[in-house]
Design a protein around this motif. Structure first.
Motif, short mmCIF file in Angstrom:
data_model
loop_
_atom_site.label_atom_id
_atom_site.label_comp_id
_atom_site.label_asym_id
_atom_site.label_seq_id
_atom_site.Cartn_x
_atom_site.Cartn_y
_atom_site.Cartn_z
N GLU A 91 -1.88 -7.66 -17.88
CA GLU A 91 -1.11 -7.55 -19.12
C GLU A 91 0.30 -7.09 -18.77
OE1 GLU A 91 -2.28 -3.12 -20.70
OE2 GLU A 91 -3.76 -4.72 -21.03
N GLU A 92 1.24 -7.39 -19.64
CA GLU A 92 2.65 -7.06 -19.39
C GLU A 92 2.83 -5.55 -19.23
OE1 GLU A 92 6.54 -8.01 -18.60
OE2 GLU A 92 4.85 -9.37 -18.93
N ASP A 93 3.53 -5.17 -18.18
CA ASP A 93 3.80 -3.76 -17.92
C ASP A 93 5.23 -3.63 -17.43
OD1 ASP A 93 3.90 -1.11 -17.24
OD2 ASP A 93 2.05 -1.09 -16.08
N SER A 94 6.12 -3.21 -18.34
CA SER A 94 7.54 -3.13 -18.01
C SER A 94 7.87 -1.97 -17.08
CB SER A 94 8.37 -3.00 -19.30
OG SER A 94 8.00 -1.83 -20.00
N ARG A 95 6.90 -1.10 -16.84
CA ARG A 95 7.18 0.07 -16.00
C ARG A 95 6.85 -0.17 -14.53
NH1 ARG A 95 5.35 5.30 -19.69
NH2 ARG A 95 6.44 4.66 -21.59
N ILE A 96 6.40 -1.36 -14.20
CA ILE A 96 6.14 -1.67 -12.79
C ILE A 96 7.47 -1.69 -12.04
CG2 ILE A 96 5.25 -3.38 -11.18
CD1 ILE A 96 3.11 -1.94 -12.75
N ASP A 97 7.55 -0.94 -10.98
CA ASP A 97 8.78 -0.88 -10.17
C ASP A 97 8.74 -1.87 -9.01
OD1 ASP A 97 11.33 0.58 -9.38
OD2 ASP A 97 10.12 0.80 -7.55
N HIS A 98 7.60 -1.98 -8.34
CA HIS A 98 7.49 -2.90 -7.21
C HIS A 98 6.01 -3.10 -6.89
CE1 HIS A 98 7.31 1.06 -5.21
NE2 HIS A 98 6.55 0.46 -4.30
N PHE A 99 5.78 -4.02 -5.93
CA PHE A 99 4.42 -4.32 -5.50
C PHE A 99 4.31 -4.09 -3.99
CE2 PHE A 99 5.15 -6.90 -9.25
CZ PHE A 99 4.00 -6.68 -9.99
N VAL A 100 3.07 -3.84 -3.57
CA VAL A 100 2.75 -3.70 -2.15
C VAL A 100 1.72 -4.78 -1.80
CG1 VAL A 100 1.74 -2.22 -0.37
CG2 VAL A 100 3.21 -1.23 -2.14
N LEU A 101 2.00 -5.53 -0.75
CA LEU A 101 1.08 -6.57 -0.29
C LEU A 101 0.53 -6.16 1.07
CD1 LEU A 101 1.47 -10.38 -0.49
CD2 LEU A 101 0.94 -9.37 1.71
N GLN A 145 -9.83 -5.63 12.35
CA GLN A 145 -8.38 -5.66 12.26
C GLN A 145 -7.90 -4.66 11.22
OE1 GLN A 145 -6.35 -7.49 14.11
NE2 GLN A 145 -7.72 -8.97 15.08
N ARG A 146 -6.75 -4.07 11.44
CA ARG A 146 -6.18 -3.13 10.46
C ARG A 146 -5.30 -3.89 9.47
NH1 ARG A 146 -0.89 -1.53 11.40
NH2 ARG A 146 0.06 -2.30 13.31
N TRP A 147 -5.10 -3.30 8.32
CA TRP A 147 -4.26 -3.92 7.30
C TRP A 147 -2.79 -3.79 7.69
CZ3 TRP A 147 -6.08 -6.76 3.37
CH2 TRP A 147 -7.42 -6.59 2.98
N GLU A 148 -2.04 -4.89 7.53
CA GLU A 148 -0.59 -4.88 7.69
C GLU A 148 0.04 -4.79 6.31
OE1 GLU A 148 0.90 -4.78 10.55
OE2 GLU A 148 -0.80 -5.20 11.87
N LEU A 149 1.12 -4.02 6.17
CA LEU A 149 1.68 -3.71 4.85
C LEU A 149 3.09 -4.26 4.69
CD1 LEU A 149 1.31 -0.42 2.90
CD2 LEU A 149 3.62 -1.27 3.33
N ILE A 150 3.34 -4.88 3.53
CA ILE A 150 4.68 -5.29 3.11
C ILE A 150 4.98 -4.54 1.82
CG2 ILE A 150 6.20 -7.21 2.53
CD1 ILE A 150 5.11 -7.42 5.32
N VAL A 154 -3.12 -7.00 -3.22
CA VAL A 154 -1.83 -6.58 -3.78
C VAL A 154 -2.04 -5.33 -4.63
CG1 VAL A 154 0.15 -7.28 -5.17
CG2 VAL A 154 -1.08 -8.99 -3.84
N GLN A 155 -1.02 -4.48 -4.63
CA GLN A 155 -1.05 -3.22 -5.37
C GLN A 155 0.23 -3.09 -6.18
OE1 GLN A 155 -0.43 0.27 -2.88
NE2 GLN A 155 -2.07 1.35 -3.93
N ALA A 156 0.11 -2.68 -7.45
CA ALA A 156 1.28 -2.46 -8.31
C ALA A 156 1.65 -0.99 -8.31
CB ALA A 156 0.99 -2.94 -9.73
N CYS A 157 2.96 -0.71 -8.34
CA CYS A 157 3.44 0.67 -8.30
C CYS A 157 4.51 0.87 -9.38
CB CYS A 157 4.05 1.01 -6.93
SG CYS A 157 2.95 0.71 -5.52
#
Length: 478
Positions: free
Chosen positions: A163-173, A190-195, A219-222
């Motif tokens: 759902e729309e969330d205007s307070r999302i600042d960025h995402f982590v992949l 294997q370990r997770w690589e982060l962007i 993906v993670q929302a922040c």
């Protein structure tokens, strides 16, 4: 442990309160700034209206003074007895009355005294402020699997918020290579690589080496305060041909490390010394013999038993077959890899061969091997070789060579890996598994594996299918 947790709660609470104070101070500062700006606008409007009314009042005063002068002149004219002079004075009064500004000035104010257009209503803003709460934890994004793309060793991942969330600042992949099919595992080798700090809802991972069968993505929302839960991970297939160079079957004069091979003229000296003692009475130097053939020191054609003791039972290339093969066979499908030669590399060949290549055989000189050969001795030449037949190619030698093998379609094509220009194509029917093959003399080669067939190569192959091109003299030879 509990006391430590209590202290952490106290410290974190203090930090949060400090942050709250900063946010409210910032809000107060904005409100004070807005109040000052809006009050200044009201004051400017007030000054503008007062000035306009004062100007109108001044014009009226001047017109009134002019009217008083006309009245005085009219009163004086009434005393004139001469009819001619009276008519003359009357005309003058009429003309002055007609031209007098007092009779054209309106006494209606030019501006309104109302200031209601500068009134404010903060009812909506008050409701918004009353609705201010602590930042909620963002919901997990949803990866759009249909919009994800795997091509040219790049992975494009697309996602959306539930759902729309205007307070999302960025995402982590995060991504992780794996060889396991099906649902992603919680624990993997294997370990997770982060962007981090991705602003859009799509991201492309480029320049990847596909050395595993699959890749997991999540993906993670922040927002400004907290990161939400990760999305459900998805598994994408990363199919590519991966192999290393087989050091157990390489020539003694080749130094092999994973995907790098280098000419080593000192290779096998230990075996030469052993055999030199046995042949000491003969007075012959085997190196001098080989020099007559090659012009640079070449390794002796040592016996299989002598080489086996030093390099293993699979060490089979000898003589002037300075060859190393890949350790993984091609039995079906389409595959691609690239080769880069050192600038000082004097002579090398790149191609494929059946497993039955003899220990003295050279790439392109048998009916079971196909290659292109680059010679950099006196002048640079590029040629295609198969079954001991050679065709010179009038094409500049590229820095990197791409090798495309379509086992089922019976095609082996060589490309300029940078421009994807076609260098040469062999067309035949492969009847046995193929091994990547490399020959080198003076210099080194670096092999890049784990590459998908480039889209440009796929497009060129479609247009090339069914055509023999300029290489018909070497095509259709099994």
């Amino acid at each position: 442990m509990l006391n430590h947790t209590i202290k952490n709660v106290q410290v974190n609470s203090s930090n949060v309160i400090s942050g709250l104070d900063e946010e409210f101070d910032g809000l107060y500062s904005i409100l004070d700034e807005m109040k000052g700006s809006m009050a200044n606008t009201i004051q400017q409007e007030e000054a503008h209206k007062i000035q306009a009314l004062q100007d109108q009042l001044s014009q009226c005063s001047n017109a009134l003074e002019s009217s008083e002068e006309l009245l005085e002149l009219a009163a004086q004219s009434l005393d004139i007895k001469d009819p001619v002079e009276f008519l003359k004075a009357a005309r003058q009064i009429k003309d002055r009355v007609t031209m007098a500004s007092a009779f054209r000035i309106s006494l209606k104010p030019k501006v309104s005294d109302s200031m209601t257009h500068l009134m404010v209503d903060f009812a909506l803003e008050k409701r918004m402020l009353q609705a201010v709460k602590f930042l909620p934890v963002p919901k997990p994004p949803e990866i759009d699997l249909a919009a994800c793309l795997v091509a040219d060793n790049c992975i494009t991942v697309s996602w959306k918020m539930p759902e729309e969330d205007s307070r999302i600042d960025h995402f982590v992949l995060e991504y992780r290579k794996t060889n396991f099919d099906g649902l992603p595992r919680v624990k993997d080798e294997q370990r997770w690589e982060l962007i981090d700090y991705i602003k859009a809802t799509e991201y492309t991972l480029s320049g990847l080496k596909f050395d595993t069968k699959y890749i997991n993505v999540r993906v993670q929302a922040c927002n400004k305060a907290v990161a939400g839960e990760y999305s459900d991970p998805v598994t994408l297939e990363t199919k590519a041909f991966v192999f290393s160079l087989d050091s157990t079957s390489s020539h003694l004069n080749l130094k092999v490390e994973d995907t790098y091979v280098e000419w080593d003229p000192t290779g096998g000296k230990g075996q030469e010394k052993i055999k030199g003692k046995e042949n000491k009475s003969s007075g012959q130097n085997p190196l001098l013999k080989s020099n007559r053939r090659s012009g640079v020191p070449s390794p002796k054609r040592t016996s299989i038993s002598a080489r086996s003791s030093a390099r293993g039972s699979r060490d089979r290339f000898t003589g002037e077959s300075y060859t190393v093969l890949g350790d993984t066979a091609i039995e079906s499908g389409q595959h691609y890899w690239e080769v880069r030669a050192q600038k000082d590399c004097k002579s090398y060949s790149v191609g494929v061969t059946y497993r039955n290549m003899g220990k003295f055989d050279q790439l392109g000189k048998t009916n079971s091997s196909w290659c292109i050969h680059i010679n950099n001795w006196l002048q640079t030449t590029l040629s295609a070789k198969h079954n001991n037949k050679t065709k010179t190619l009038d094409i500049p030698v590229p820095d990197r060579i791409g090798v495309y093998c379509d086992f089922d379609g019976g095609q082996l094509a060589f490309y300029n890996a940078n421009s994807k220009e076609l260098l040469h194509t062999f067309r035949t029917k492969f009847t046995q598994p193929l091994l990547p093959g490399f020959m080198i003399w003076c210099g080194g080669l670096t092999v890049s594996t784990g590459l998908q067939v480039p889209s440009a190569v796929k497009t060129l192959q479609k247009s090339e299918n069914g055509l023999s091109g300029s290489t018909s003299s070497l095509n259709n030879i099994a």
